[in-house]
Design a protein around this motif. Structure first.
Motif, PDB file in Angstrom:
ATOM      1  N   ASN A   1       0.874  -1.156   0.000  1.00  0.00           N
ATOM      2  CA  ASN A   1       0.000   0.000   0.000  1.00  0.00           C
ATOM      3  C   ASN A   1       0.919   1.216   0.000  1.00  0.00           C
ATOM      4  N   GLU A   2       0.972   1.929  -1.103  1.00  0.00           N
ATOM      5  CA  GLU A   2       1.970   2.979  -1.265  1.00  0.00           C
ATOM      6  C   GLU A   2       1.621   4.259  -0.514  1.00  0.00           C
ATOM      7  N   GLU A   3       0.413   4.357   0.015  1.00  0.00           N
ATOM      8  CA  GLU A   3       0.054   5.510   0.853  1.00  0.00           C
ATOM      9  C   GLU A   3       0.425   5.252   2.310  1.00  0.00           C
ATOM     10  N   LEU A   4       0.244   4.008   2.760  1.00  0.00           N
ATOM     11  CA  LEU A   4       0.490   3.671   4.162  1.00  0.00           C
ATOM     12  C   LEU A   4       1.875   3.079   4.399  1.00  0.00           C
ATOM     13  N   PHE A   5       2.604   2.762   3.316  1.00  0.00           N
ATOM     14  CA  PHE A   5       3.932   2.142   3.430  1.00  0.00           C
ATOM     15  C   PHE A   5       3.845   0.849   4.250  1.00  0.00           C
ATOM     16  N   GLN A   6       2.908  -0.014   3.881  1.00  0.00           N
ATOM     17  CA  GLN A   6       2.796  -1.299   4.536  1.00  0.00           C
ATOM     18  C   GLN A   6       2.336  -2.331   3.519  1.00  0.00           C
ATOM     19  N   TYR A   7       2.474  -3.615   3.896  1.00  0.00           N
ATOM     20  CA  TYR A   7       2.128  -4.687   2.986  1.00  0.00           C
ATOM     21  C   TYR A   7       0.649  -4.659   2.596  1.00  0.00           C
ATOM     22  N   ASP A   8       0.385  -5.018   1.351  1.00  0.00           N
ATOM     23  CA  ASP A   8      -0.958  -5.311   0.866  1.00  0.00           C
ATOM     24  C   ASP A   8      -1.116  -6.821   0.951  1.00  0.00           C
ATOM     25  N   LEU A   9      -1.902  -7.302   1.907  1.00  0.00           N
ATOM     26  CA  LEU A   9      -2.014  -8.732   2.190  1.00  0.00           C
ATOM     27  C   LEU A   9      -3.172  -9.363   1.422  1.00  0.00           C
ATOM     28  N   VAL A  10      -2.928 -10.570   0.909  1.00  0.00           N
ATOM     29  CA  VAL A  10      -3.899 -11.284   0.077  1.00  0.00           C
ATOM     30  C   VAL A  10      -3.916 -12.749   0.516  1.00  0.00           C
ATOM     31  N   ASN A  11      -5.088 -13.384   0.458  1.00  0.00           N
ATOM     32  CA  ASN A  11      -5.207 -14.809   0.755  1.00  0.00           C
ATOM     33  C   ASN A  11      -4.737 -15.632  -0.446  1.00  0.00           C
ATOM     34  N   PHE A  12      -3.692 -16.429  -0.254  1.00  0.00           N
ATOM     35  CA  PHE A  12      -3.179 -17.310  -1.292  1.00  0.00           C
ATOM     36  C   PHE A  12      -3.433 -18.767  -0.914  1.00  0.00           C
ATOM     37  N   ALA A  13      -3.448 -19.619  -1.933  1.00  0.00           N
ATOM     38  CA  ALA A  13      -3.577 -21.051  -1.712  1.00  0.00           C
ATOM     39  C   ALA A  13      -2.594 -21.790  -2.619  1.00  0.00           C
ATOM     40  N   PHE A  14      -2.293 -23.018  -2.226  1.00  0.00           N
ATOM     41  CA  PHE A  14      -1.413 -23.879  -3.018  1.00  0.00           C
ATOM     42  C   PHE A  14      -1.902 -25.311  -2.815  1.00  0.00           C
ATOM     43  N   THR A  15      -1.991 -26.067  -3.903  1.00  0.00           N
ATOM     44  CA  THR A  15      -2.552 -27.408  -3.799  1.00  0.00           C
ATOM     45  C   THR A  15      -2.016 -28.320  -4.888  1.00  0.00           C
ATOM     46  N   ASP A  16      -2.067 -29.620  -4.614  1.00  0.00           N
ATOM     47  CA  ASP A  16      -1.758 -30.590  -5.668  1.00  0.00           C
ATOM     48  C   ASP A  16      -3.030 -31.193  -6.261  1.00  0.00           C
ATOM     49  N   TYR A  17      -4.212 -30.704  -5.835  1.00  0.00           N
ATOM     50  CA  TYR A  17      -5.462 -31.067  -6.496  1.00  0.00           C
ATOM     51  C   TYR A  17      -5.590 -30.289  -7.803  1.00  0.00           C
ATOM     52  N   PRO A  18      -6.264 -30.834  -8.800  1.00  0.00           N
ATOM     53  CA  PRO A  18      -6.555 -30.054 -10.012  1.00  0.00           C
ATOM     54  C   PRO A  18      -7.515 -28.908  -9.709  1.00  0.00           C
ATOM     55  N   ILE A  19      -7.487 -27.897 -10.564  1.00  0.00           N
ATOM     56  CA  ILE A  19      -8.402 -26.757 -10.472  1.00  0.00           C
ATOM     57  C   ILE A  19      -9.532 -26.963 -11.478  1.00  0.00           C
TER      58      ILE A  19
END
Length: 277
Positions: free
Chosen positions: A237-255
């Motif tokens: 976040n370039e106004e607050l100078f802090q990380y922009d956090l996002v929910n990520f996932a990782f899997t060996d199941y097909p999508i």
């Protein structure tokens, strides 16, 4: 051989098509004996690390390879971030256990006066043991900086020593590969080999919950065995100078297909997909 991204010409102007066709996708396997990507929300008693390499940390590593300056002054963005933040990258863990790396608690003791005016400084860190990641990066050879970065990745050269989170955790890379890719949308269940961000093209500001991400995954497939979730920095976040956090996932199941996952690139050699962010 230069990697080509093939998009339907009728959907693109000739100028845009020419630019897209210049881009090339590289991958390299990045690793170290230890790693520590500090979480800013816990700082009492023990400091914790993100399990996954995230894009802001990767930009710093690529900046070191290319010879770009880091943090110089409080309140100003480092040169590597300013020049590389638009580069698309994908990240996949290697040699992991269901998405996680072994962690070890390390205690640091510092008795010098300038470290802690109250006396001995004792820091406990939950450190990653032997972290390794396959990094995918989409670069434009027509851009001088990105061309230099691509050349140094291929030649295993760096202007400054890269490290995984702390300068004592020296990193190295091997297994550099180039890919032929296209943006063909999958018509059946597919393998996604990178971390993925569930946010849709039409709603990039919305945050994904774990239940949303589970809806994308074909858990009926016998191949799969785990799904890993982590809330990670995707940028700043370039106004607050802090990380922009996002929910990520990782899997060996097909999508599942069809899917609205954004920024999917098909690796033609392996018929699998990566998501670039």
């Amino acid at each position: 051989m230069k990697t080509m991204i093939e998009l339907p010409e009728k959907q693109l102007s000739s100028r845009t098509l020419q630019k897209k066709r210049r881009e090339e996708l590289l991958s390299f396997d990045l690793q170290a004996d230890f790693g520590f990507f500090r979480k800013p929300d816990v700082n009492e008693g023990i400091q914790y690390s993100y399990n996954m390499l995230h894009k802001p940390a990767l930009l710093g590593i690529m900046g070191a390879i290319a010879g770009l300056k880091g943090h110089q002054q409080k309140g100003q963005w480092p040169q590597y971030y300013t020049l590389l933040k638009s580069v698309l990258v994908g990240i996949a863990p290697l040699n992991h256990e269901r998405g996680s790396f072994t962690k070890v608690a390390i205690t640091y003791t510092n008795t010098v006066g300038y470290a802690n005016a109250d006396g001995t400084l004792i820091v406990h860190e939950n450190t990653l043991r032997c972290p390794a990641y396959r990094v995918f990066v989409l670069l434009d050879p027509a851009d001088d900086l990105q061309s230099r970065l691509a050349a140094r990745i291929r030649q295993h050269e760096a202007e400054f020593m890269p490290y995984l989170g702390k300068n004592e955790f020296t990193a190295w890379w091997d297994n550099v590969n180039e890919y032929e890719v296209d943006r063909t949308r999958p018509t059946q269940s597919f393998e996604l080999v990178t971390l993925f961000d569930k946010r849709l093209k039409t709603d990039r500001k919305s945050m994904a919950s774990e239940s949303d991400q589970l809806d994308l995954i074909d858990m009926s497939h016998q191949k799969g065995s785990y799904i890993y979730f982590e809330r990670l920095p995707a940028g700043f976040n370039e106004e607050l100078f802090q990380y922009d956090l996002v929910n990520f996932a990782f899997t060996d199941y097909p999508i599942k297909a069809p899917t609205q996952l954004a920024n999917l690139y098909r690796l033609n050699q392996t018929n699998s997909y990566v998501q670039l962010m």
